[in-house]
Design a protein around this motif. Structure first.
Motif, PDB file in Angstrom:
ATOM      1  N   LYS A 162     -17.844  14.703  20.712  1.00  0.00           N
ATOM      2  CA  LYS A 162     -17.753  13.709  21.442  1.00  0.00           C
ATOM      3  C   LYS A 162     -18.736  12.419  21.096  1.00  0.00           C
ATOM      4  N   GLU A 163     -19.872  12.790  20.596  1.00  0.00           N
ATOM      5  CA  GLU A 163     -20.693  11.793  20.008  1.00  0.00           C
ATOM      6  C   GLU A 163     -20.200  11.089  18.811  1.00  0.00           C
ATOM      7  N   LEU A 217     -17.269   6.199  16.496  1.00  0.00           N
ATOM      8  CA  LEU A 217     -16.018   5.691  16.157  1.00  0.00           C
ATOM      9  C   LEU A 217     -15.612   4.429  17.143  1.00  0.00           C
ATOM     10  N   LEU A 218     -15.507   4.828  18.252  1.00  0.00           N
ATOM     11  CA  LEU A 218     -15.305   4.021  19.389  1.00  0.00           C
ATOM     12  C   LEU A 218     -16.108   2.594  19.228  1.00  0.00           C
ATOM     13  N   SER A 219     -17.511   2.830  19.117  1.00  0.00           N
ATOM     14  CA  SER A 219     -18.516   1.665  18.813  1.00  0.00           C
ATOM     15  C   SER A 219     -18.371   0.696  17.676  1.00  0.00           C
ATOM     16  N   PHE A 220     -17.807   1.546  16.751  1.00  0.00           N
ATOM     17  CA  PHE A 220     -17.312   0.737  15.247  1.00  0.00           C
ATOM     18  C   PHE A 220     -16.274   0.116  15.528  1.00  0.00           C
ATOM     19  N   ILE A 221     -15.251   0.315  16.548  1.00  0.00           N
ATOM     20  CA  ILE A 221     -13.928  -0.535  16.606  1.00  0.00           C
ATOM     21  C   ILE A 221     -14.401  -1.622  17.561  1.00  0.00           C
ATOM     22  N   ILE A 222     -15.497  -1.471  18.731  1.00  0.00           N
ATOM     23  CA  ILE A 222     -15.844  -2.453  19.348  1.00  0.00           C
ATOM     24  C   ILE A 222     -16.649  -3.471  18.635  1.00  0.00           C
ATOM     25  N   ASP A 223     -17.423  -2.861  17.746  1.00  0.00           N
ATOM     26  CA  ASP A 223     -18.124  -3.937  16.839  1.00  0.00           C
ATOM     27  C   ASP A 223     -17.393  -4.679  15.856  1.00  0.00           C
ATOM     28  N   GLY A 247     -26.368   9.824  24.508  1.00  0.00           N
ATOM     29  CA  GLY A 247     -25.434   9.049  23.405  1.00  0.00           C
ATOM     30  C   GLY A 247     -24.112   9.426  23.261  1.00  0.00           C
ATOM     31  N   GLU A 248     -23.594  10.318  24.411  1.00  0.00           N
ATOM     32  CA  GLU A 248     -22.347  10.670  24.376  1.00  0.00           C
ATOM     33  C   GLU A 248     -21.507   9.819  25.476  1.00  0.00           C
ATOM     34  N   ASN A 249     -22.168   8.813  26.115  1.00  0.00           N
ATOM     35  CA  ASN A 249     -21.716   7.948  27.112  1.00  0.00           C
ATOM     36  C   ASN A 249     -21.411   6.439  26.505  1.00  0.00           C
ATOM     37  N   PHE A 250     -20.157   6.092  26.022  1.00  0.00           N
ATOM     38  CA  PHE A 250     -20.054   4.976  25.305  1.00  0.00           C
ATOM     39  C   PHE A 250     -20.547   3.513  26.171  1.00  0.00           C
TER      40      PHE A 250
END
Length: 306
Positions: free
Chosen positions: A41-42, A47-53, A243-246
């Motif tokens: 999950k982390e 990866l989701l943070s990378f997309i948003i960034d 750290g697992e909560n986007f």
């Protein structure tokens, strides 16, 4: 010429992105095979943070990054050429500026709200390298977009930046694959050295700011090698951050800063909350990273003498 530079910029970014994805997938699969992956999950949050960034770069990169660099080069202060030593100078200056802005990212709370997202991961692996803030475009490029003003061709800076980022990803590799390389630490930020930077253990706080070279940390007294007598814990000191909560990872540092600014009694205190290091407060000055670090190192030294 500008169109050619833009194509080079886009090609480099695209190629780097593909290479990063390949590296991440290989390591992820390898960790699963050897049963050392702590949190799927982390990894997905990374990866989701990378997309948003990456979204702001997709829409604004041409204007904010490429446009700024071309403008700086048109009004450059010096003409430096393309000799081999100019490339080396560009790389060294790039890495020094990475050190400076990385330092500020830890020492100025406003900047920490952006950079701190990267440190919320509790497991070290390659995906952590791309764990960024949705406001990363306002901070991350600042260490290199102005270099053309000194005469470095934007093409040269793109190449240097690409190699720097590639090495920066590698140094997040999981400890099961690359251990301590003490013989390299005098020159390079090894994965072990960078793991110490990501540790929440007090003896490592605010150490090892370099991206490629460790010489800046040695020079400015911010170097700390990894201690091998205990396993490091990763993340930041705030245990309330998951750290697992986007959503929490992306917003909680800003929420905490806003609450402190609102509750500060004076205008100057409000400004200090924004620009002082994390941990500062208006009541007694707070307890900053250096205090935690000094206490931990003294305790370690005391334990070793017993």
């Amino acid at each position: 010429m500008n169109e050619l530079l833009l194509k080079v910029y886009q090609d480099l970014e695209g190629s780097l992105g593909i290479l990063l994805i390949i590296m991440v997938i290989i390591e992820w699969i390898a960790l699963i095979i050897i049963q050392k992956l702590e949190s799927n999950k982390e990894g997905f949050v990374n990866l989701l943070s990378f997309i948003i960034d990456s979204i702001p770069y997709f829409f604004l990169g041409r204007i904010f990054i490429f446009g700024t660099m071309v403008w700086c080069y048109e009004y450059k202060l010096f003409t430096v050429g393309y000799e081999w030593y100019i490339w080396i100078a560009c790389f060294l200056l790039y890495d020094l500026m990475f050190y400076v802005f990385h330092y500020l990212g830890h020492r100025v709370r406003l900047f920490w709200c952006i950079h701190g997202v990267h440190h919320t991961a509790k497991e070290m692996k390659l995906t952590v390298a791309v764990r960024g803030s949705f406001l990363g475009i306002l901070w991350t490029p600042l260490n290199f977009i102005w270099l053309p003003l000194l005469g470095f061709d934007p093409f040269m800076v793109f190449i240097v930046h690409t190699f720097g980022r590639f090495y920066g990803v590698y140094e997040h590799v999981n400890e099961n694959f690359v251990g301590k390389q003490r013989w390299l630490e005098w020159l390079l930020i090894t994965p072990s050295v960078h793991r110490a930077h990501h540790s929440s253990d007090h003896e490592y706080l605010d150490r090892n700011y370099g991206e490629t070279f460790s010489i800046w940390d040695h020079l400015f007294g911010t170097f700390q090698s990894e201690f091998t007598d205990k396993k490091m814990e990763y993340g930041i000191m705030d245990d309330t951050i998951d750290g697992e909560n986007f959503w929490q990872v992306q917003t909680i540092l800003w929420k905490q800063l806003w609450e402190d600014v609102v509750n500060a009694p004076t205008f100057m205190d409000k400004l200090k909350y924004i620009f002082k290091p994390p941990g500062w407060n208006h009541i007694d000055g707070g307890k900053l990273a250096e205090s935690y670090r000094e206490e931990a190192l003294k305790e370690r030294k005391l334990q070793l003498t017993k």
